[in-house]
Scaffold this motif. Sequence first.
Motif, PDB file in Angstrom:
ATOM      1  N   ASN A 280      -4.095  -4.549  -4.014  1.00 33.73           N
ATOM      2  CA  ASN A 280      -3.301  -3.021  -3.815  1.00 33.73           C
ATOM      3  C   ASN A 280      -1.882  -2.818  -4.454  1.00 33.73           C
ATOM      4  OD1 ASN A 280      -5.362  -1.817  -1.763  1.00 33.73           O
ATOM      5  ND2 ASN A 280      -4.624  -3.790  -0.514  1.00 33.73           N
TER       6      ASN A 280
ATOM      7  N   SER B  82       1.084   3.875  -2.912  1.00 31.86           N
ATOM      8  CA  SER B  82      -0.472   5.445  -2.567  1.00 31.86           C
ATOM      9  C   SER B  82       0.740   6.485  -1.889  1.00 31.86           C
ATOM     10  CB  SER B  82      -1.343   5.520  -1.209  1.00 31.86           C
ATOM     11  OG  SER B  82       0.056   5.094  -0.101  1.00 31.86           O
TER      12      SER B  82
ATOM     13  N   LYS C  21       0.703  -1.146  -0.006  1.00 32.24           N
ATOM     14  CA  LYS C  21       0.302   0.270  -0.253  1.00 32.24           C
ATOM     15  C   LYS C  21       0.977   1.544   0.467  1.00 32.24           C
ATOM     16  CE  LYS C  21      -3.407  -2.219   2.466  1.00 32.24           C
ATOM     17  NZ  LYS C  21      -3.843  -1.894   4.137  1.00 32.24           N
TER      18      LYS C  21
END
Length: 342
Positions: free
Chosen positions: A54, A30, A26
Amino acid sequence: MTASDPPQDFRVGIVGAGMMGADHVKRITSTISGARVSAVVDPDQPRLASALENAPGATGYSRIEDALEADAVDGVLIATPGFLHEQVLLPCLAAGVPILCEKPLTTDPESSWRVLEAEQATGRQLIQVGFMRRFDPEYRQLRELIVSEEAGQLLMLRCAHRNPTVPDSYLQESLINDSVVHEFDVVPWLADSPIVGLEVKHTRRNRLTPERLKEPILVLMELANGTLVDLEMNVSIQFGYQVTTEAVFDSGIARIGETHGLQLWHRGRSGLAEHADFTTRFATAYDDQVQAWVDAARRGTIAGPSAWDGYKVAVACREGVASLFDGKPRTLDLPEVPAFYR
Ligand code: ISE
């Protein structure tokens, strides 16, 4: 590629899709710039599938060798349990890819030494070990204060490492190998002096600790420059996750890791929220560590603890576990640092 083409993202393969691996997937997707997750490796299909959700565009593999052979990665982040690290590290080194290896480097000095030899054979430092506390902003500030001697010479460090609870897989030796392992890296880094002796003592057992454990423990360390360090290691304290350090100087003290943030006065009490686990307590440290690793790997170097640092910690852990079980003090003898790591 022409000068106007955007630079390619650094393709990261994450090995191990458990709690830390999934967290790193993640994070890279991100938060980290200049990198993307291109492969996730885990033999457990449901865990792999869930991590891949993800990581848009990433491919799943059950063995690291397959990802390397497919030329699917520019660098590898190892987040498997420690006892599997050596078998992932060796093929990655043979393939010459940069590695960020979650702590510990390996679980004993002999296997860490084999990894050092394999790294030296590649001709360059490819391994950064994930001792993320070195990237925590407060630890960094404390280190600067110690180096500057603004409050005088460092005399003592008083540390506390508290977990609310631990999982069923956590055993007595995990107190050292899984938890105190962090202090074995960060304390010498903070004080700029190696650990030369240590001793583990037991206080009264916490009645809330699982039957298989006897804790809290007190770990005493002596550094080469004479600084003494004590560490309360406590894994059943229930109230939250807390890692603090008090540094005692000639003319002052400094504290890091204190609970802070929004203070709430409500229903006759006032209070601050405490962290529940290390993923939030050290979130900034993890982000900064991974970003620094990606940036350094793109330049062909590392930006944090080396494999030699990982080896030194493995030696401290071996002595720490011995003292945990027999209560005797231990001295730490290290071979001379190989020229490659100087
Ligand atoms: C865990 O594996 C970690 O690395 C955490 O940072 C540490 O606080 C915890 O005690 C370990 O179990």
